[in-house]
Motif scaffolding. Structure first.
Motif, PDB file in Angstrom:
ATOM      1  N   ILE A 198       0.908  -1.080   0.030  1.00 58.88           N
ATOM      2  CA  ILE A 198       0.013   0.019  -0.029  1.00 58.88           C
ATOM      3  C   ILE A 198       1.015   1.400   0.106  1.00 58.88           C
ATOM      4  N   ASP A 199       0.786   2.011  -1.012  1.00 56.28           N
ATOM      5  CA  ASP A 199       1.549   3.217  -1.169  1.00 56.28           C
ATOM      6  C   ASP A 199       0.724   4.485  -0.440  1.00 56.28           C
ATOM      7  N   ALA A 200       1.625   4.945   0.594  1.00 53.79           N
ATOM      8  CA  ALA A 200       1.001   5.938   1.410  1.00 53.79           C
ATOM      9  C   ALA A 200       0.387   7.192   0.621  1.00 53.79           C
ATOM     10  N   LEU A 201       1.189   7.597  -0.625  1.00 53.05           N
ATOM     11  CA  LEU A 201       0.893   8.720  -1.256  1.00 53.05           C
ATOM     12  C   LEU A 201      -0.063   8.480  -2.364  1.00 53.05           C
ATOM     13  N   ILE A 202      -0.400   7.396  -2.818  1.00 55.87           N
ATOM     14  CA  ILE A 202      -1.257   6.686  -3.654  1.00 55.87           C
ATOM     15  C   ILE A 202      -2.633   6.759  -2.834  1.00 55.87           C
ATOM     16  N   LEU A 203      -2.500   6.385  -1.494  1.00 54.38           N
ATOM     17  CA  LEU A 203      -3.795   6.238  -0.751  1.00 54.38           C
ATOM     18  C   LEU A 203      -4.096   7.481  -0.567  1.00 54.38           C
ATOM     19  N   ARG A 204      -3.431   8.254   0.086  1.00 56.88           N
ATOM     20  CA  ARG A 204      -3.855   9.689   0.412  1.00 56.88           C
ATOM     21  C   ARG A 204      -4.638  10.491  -0.725  1.00 56.88           C
ATOM     22  N   LEU A 205      -3.792  10.408  -2.151  1.00 54.61           N
ATOM     23  CA  LEU A 205      -4.345  11.042  -3.412  1.00 54.61           C
ATOM     24  C   LEU A 205      -5.727  10.476  -3.875  1.00 54.61           C
ATOM     25  N   LEU A 206      -5.774   9.044  -3.635  1.00 55.75           N
ATOM     26  CA  LEU A 206      -7.200   8.558  -3.818  1.00 55.75           C
ATOM     27  C   LEU A 206      -8.317   8.916  -3.130  1.00 55.75           C
ATOM     28  N   VAL A 207      -8.044   9.043  -1.752  1.00 57.28           N
ATOM     29  CA  VAL A 207      -9.056   9.580  -0.629  1.00 57.28           C
ATOM     30  C   VAL A 207      -9.054  10.957  -1.079  1.00 57.28           C
ATOM     31  N   ALA A 208      -8.234  11.841  -1.005  1.00 52.75           N
ATOM     32  CA  ALA A 208      -8.437  13.240  -1.432  1.00 52.75           C
ATOM     33  C   ALA A 208      -9.299  13.470  -2.734  1.00 52.75           C
ATOM     34  N   PHE A 209      -8.954  12.921  -3.861  1.00 52.54           N
ATOM     35  CA  PHE A 209      -9.805  12.759  -5.053  1.00 52.54           C
ATOM     36  C   PHE A 209     -11.219  12.626  -4.678  1.00 52.54           C
ATOM     37  N   SER A 210     -11.682  11.442  -4.123  1.00 49.01           N
ATOM     38  CA  SER A 210     -13.008  11.077  -4.161  1.00 49.01           C
ATOM     39  C   SER A 210     -13.577  12.182  -3.243  1.00 49.01           C
ATOM     40  N   VAL A 211     -13.009  12.627  -2.065  1.00 50.97           N
ATOM     41  CA  VAL A 211     -13.667  13.648  -1.254  1.00 50.97           C
ATOM     42  C   VAL A 211     -13.856  14.866  -2.147  1.00 50.97           C
ATOM     43  N   GLY A 212     -12.712  15.325  -2.857  1.00 51.24           N
ATOM     44  CA  GLY A 212     -13.232  16.419  -3.902  1.00 51.24           C
ATOM     45  C   GLY A 212     -14.428  16.252  -4.744  1.00 51.24           C
ATOM     46  N   VAL A 213     -14.491  15.063  -5.466  1.00 52.46           N
ATOM     47  CA  VAL A 213     -15.576  14.770  -6.138  1.00 52.46           C
ATOM     48  C   VAL A 213     -16.922  14.869  -5.410  1.00 52.46           C
ATOM     49  N   VAL A 214     -16.906  14.321  -4.153  1.00 51.08           N
ATOM     50  CA  VAL A 214     -18.165  14.155  -3.221  1.00 51.08           C
ATOM     51  C   VAL A 214     -18.533  15.698  -2.948  1.00 51.08           C
ATOM     52  N   VAL A 215     -17.622  16.459  -2.343  1.00 49.52           N
ATOM     53  CA  VAL A 215     -17.981  17.700  -2.162  1.00 49.52           C
ATOM     54  C   VAL A 215     -18.496  18.708  -3.427  1.00 49.52           C
ATOM     55  N   ALA A 216     -18.132  18.569  -4.522  1.00 49.42           N
ATOM     56  CA  ALA A 216     -18.522  19.127  -5.739  1.00 49.42           C
ATOM     57  C   ALA A 216     -19.928  18.643  -5.875  1.00 49.42           C
ATOM     58  N   LEU A 217     -20.208  17.322  -5.731  1.00 50.76           N
ATOM     59  CA  LEU A 217     -21.529  16.758  -6.037  1.00 50.76           C
ATOM     60  C   LEU A 217     -22.356  17.039  -4.931  1.00 50.76           C
ATOM     61  N   GLY A 218     -21.946  17.181  -3.598  1.00 45.28           N
ATOM     62  CA  GLY A 218     -22.655  17.648  -2.452  1.00 45.28           C
ATOM     63  C   GLY A 218     -23.153  19.276  -2.825  1.00 45.28           C
ATOM     64  N   VAL A 219     -22.278  19.914  -3.252  1.00 46.19           N
ATOM     65  CA  VAL A 219     -22.845  21.328  -3.497  1.00 46.19           C
ATOM     66  C   VAL A 219     -23.944  21.549  -4.638  1.00 46.19           C
ATOM     67  N   LEU A 220     -23.860  20.475  -5.724  1.00 42.36           N
ATOM     68  CA  LEU A 220     -24.810  20.366  -6.627  1.00 42.36           C
ATOM     69  C   LEU A 220     -26.346  19.900  -5.946  1.00 42.36           C
ATOM     70  N   ARG A 221     -26.010  19.042  -4.909  1.00 43.66           N
ATOM     71  CA  ARG A 221     -27.345  18.402  -4.317  1.00 43.66           C
ATOM     72  C   ARG A 221     -28.123  19.745  -3.431  1.00 43.66           C
ATOM     73  N   ILE A 222     -27.150  20.313  -2.763  1.00 39.74           N
ATOM     74  CA  ILE A 222     -27.861  21.563  -2.150  1.00 39.74           C
ATOM     75  C   ILE A 222     -28.415  22.599  -3.003  1.00 39.74           C
ATOM     76  N   LEU A 223     -27.892  22.999  -4.421  1.00 41.49           N
ATOM     77  CA  LEU A 223     -28.554  23.935  -5.106  1.00 41.49           C
ATOM     78  C   LEU A 223     -29.836  23.219  -5.699  1.00 41.49           C
ATOM     79  N   LEU A 224     -30.039  21.867  -5.672  1.00 43.48           N
ATOM     80  CA  LEU A 224     -31.074  21.296  -6.556  1.00 43.48           C
ATOM     81  C   LEU A 224     -32.178  21.037  -5.271  1.00 43.48           C
ATOM     82  N   GLY A 225     -31.634  21.176  -3.937  1.00 45.16           N
ATOM     83  CA  GLY A 225     -32.542  20.872  -2.857  1.00 45.16           C
ATOM     84  C   GLY A 225     -33.057  19.403  -2.729  1.00 45.16           C
TER      85      GLY A 225
END
Length: 508
Positions: A118-145
């Protein structure tokens, strides 16, 4: 003087966050184990360094990162651009999680224990990328109600399905990775973004629509890391020893052979500068995101630039001190307590320690206190912040105790996790809709920057000293249990409260 007063206030918060751990460990050492642990002075020094590191880090956030982030959010809200808001949400989520101290700690432990698979940097990048996508979609969810209800049910059905196929080596780590994404950096940024949007958009309820971004940021990394584990442990061969690790061993050997004090001092300084450089790389994504959006999109100079630069420098120094303190204090404390408690005649004290450390540390968690206050304000009297803290602390205590029991018995984590989230899905269907986003958010803020390393070290220590246990398969997972059970206790409380309210109404 104001800055000094603010730092002292932050230092007290940091110390209060650590104090429950010191009290619980001290009581168990004095009354149960009745012996002084080896390396006590080093552990105490490490704990003090953690306190100062966290305090400096938090002040840096308040001086530099938070004001700039708030100004950017307001500017994008005024522009009313969906694409800009989503892009900013992605970059904010990604950059905050990459620099998350608890995730850095867990990732480095995973790389070391898995011998580099398990590569520490790859693990952190994967987790960070997934959180970034989620926050973007979460913003869309709030805007759509849209309601969070079905997002969480569908999401956790997918989590449980992936868990069924994931190799046992990755399951505990995957759930722990999800649990540590929302912490000292992420929670204030993400929660403020969600609630701020819900308040500013007509027809949105802050309690129903504002909460939930943190919950999504916990859930999706669990899926992504398990998929990464499937690739690493089933499709790829075990890697050779990394060149970097070999070089570090070579340098360590050279340092041990150095006899002259000047050579030793220079070696230490070089090592410190190298660690600081790594910390700068950790924080660099946040700096890049803020500079790009400030100058490239908003096209305005950063206000109070000198204070902002000072804030970023404090973030860097605090993060470095935090990591040093972990190595000296919290990791050794967790492993030492695990070894000493396992050596006693009865396992009762292992369970009792797990329960006490879970309850005590959660009650002092600053992020939980902040979310509780925000929920009380948004609920207009339906909820009480102190009640929420008690429920969450009880859930964490129960979760860590059950997680410790799993390590002791050697049971597969698959069934515990799938059973826990199956119960969460059922309760999501039954619970009042207003409580669902808050309950899932509370599951993501239960473990502090101090608690996560200690709990991780406790799990690894237990797995190391119990015969027949695998450190990689059994040592991780305690943080996952600490995230599941607060959701359960809060939802059960809401269901029970609504039933009592209906019964009283029927009697009247």
């Amino acid at each position: 003087m104001n800055h000094l007063h603010d730092f002292w206030h932050t230092l007290k918060h940091s110390f209060n966050n650590l104090l429950p751990i010191v009290v619980v460990v001290g009581v168990f050492q004095a009354l149960v184990i009745r012996q002084v642990p080896e390396g006590l002075v080093s552990m105490l020094a490490g704990l003090l360094i953690v306190v100062f590191g966290v305090a400096i880090f938090l002040r840096g956030l308040e001086l530099g990162i938070f004001p700039v982030g708030k100004n950017l959010s307001n500017a994008f809200a005024r522009k009313g651009s969906l694409s800009l808001l989503m892009a900013f949400g992605f970059c904010l989520g990604f950059s905050a999680v990459v620099a998350e101290p608890a995730l850095i700690a867990v990732a480095s432990q995973a790389e070391m224990i898995s011998a580099g698979r398990i590569d520490a940097l790859i693990l952190r990048l994967l987790v960070a990328f997934s959180v970034g996508v989620v926050v973007a979609l979460g913003v869309l969810r709030i805007l759509l109600g849209q309601s969070l209800h079905w997002y969480m049910i569908a999401g956790y059905l997918l989590v449980v399905s992936v868990t069924f196929f994931a190799p046992e080596e990755i399951v505990g780590l995957a759930y722990d990775s999800g649990g540590v994404t929302t912490n000292i950096v992420t929670v204030p940024l993400i929660a403020a973004l969600g609630i701020g949007l819900a308040v500013s958009i007509k027809g949105r309820n802050p309690l129903l629509h504002g909460f939930g971004l943190v919950a999504l940021a916990v859930m999706v990394p669990m899926i992504v890391v398990q998929l990464y584990g499937i690739v690493v442990f089933t499709l790829l061969p075990a890697p050779a020893e990394p060149v970097v690790a070999a070089a570090e061993q070579l340098l360590a050997g050279a340092g041990e052979q150095a006899q002259h004090w000047l050579v030793t001092l220079l070696y230490g300084l070089v090592g410190m500068l190298g660690d600081l450089l790594r910390m700068l790389i950790d924080v660099l994504p946040i700096i890049v995101v803020i500079v790009f959006f400030q100058y490239g999109v908003i096209r305005k100079a950063i206000p109070y630039l000198r204070r902002t630069v000072l804030g970023f420098a404090m973030v860097l120094i605090g993060l470095y001190a935090f990591v040093v303190g972990l190595k000296l204090g919290l990791f050794p404390v967790g492993r030492s307590m695990a070894e000493q408690l396992i050596g006693l005649d009865t396992l009762l004290f292992v369970y009792l320690f797990a329960f006490c450390i879970g309850f005590a540390t959660t009650m002092a968690e600053p992020a939980l206190i902040a979310i509780g206050e925000q929920a009380e304000e948004a609920a207009n009297g339906k909820l009480r912040g102190n009640h929420i803290r008690l429920l969450v602390a009880l859930g964490v205590a129960i979760g860590i105790t059950i997680g410790v029991h799993r390590i002791i018995t050697g049971d597969s984590i698959h069934y515990y996790i799938m059973g826990g989230y199956a119960l969460v899905i059922v309760l999501t269907l039954l619970a009042p809709k207003f409580i669902v986003p808050l309950a899932f958010d509370l599951g993501g803020v239960t473990t502090s920057e101090v608690t996560v390393p200690l709990v991780t070290a406790l799990g690894i220590g237990l797995a190391t000293h119990i015969e027949g246990r695998s450190v990689l398969m059994d040592g991780f997972g305690l943080i996952a249990f600490a995230s599941i059970f607060p959701i359960i206790t809060v939802m059960l409380y809401a269901i029970a409260s609504e039933l009592l309210y209906r019964l009283k109404g029927a009697e009247a």
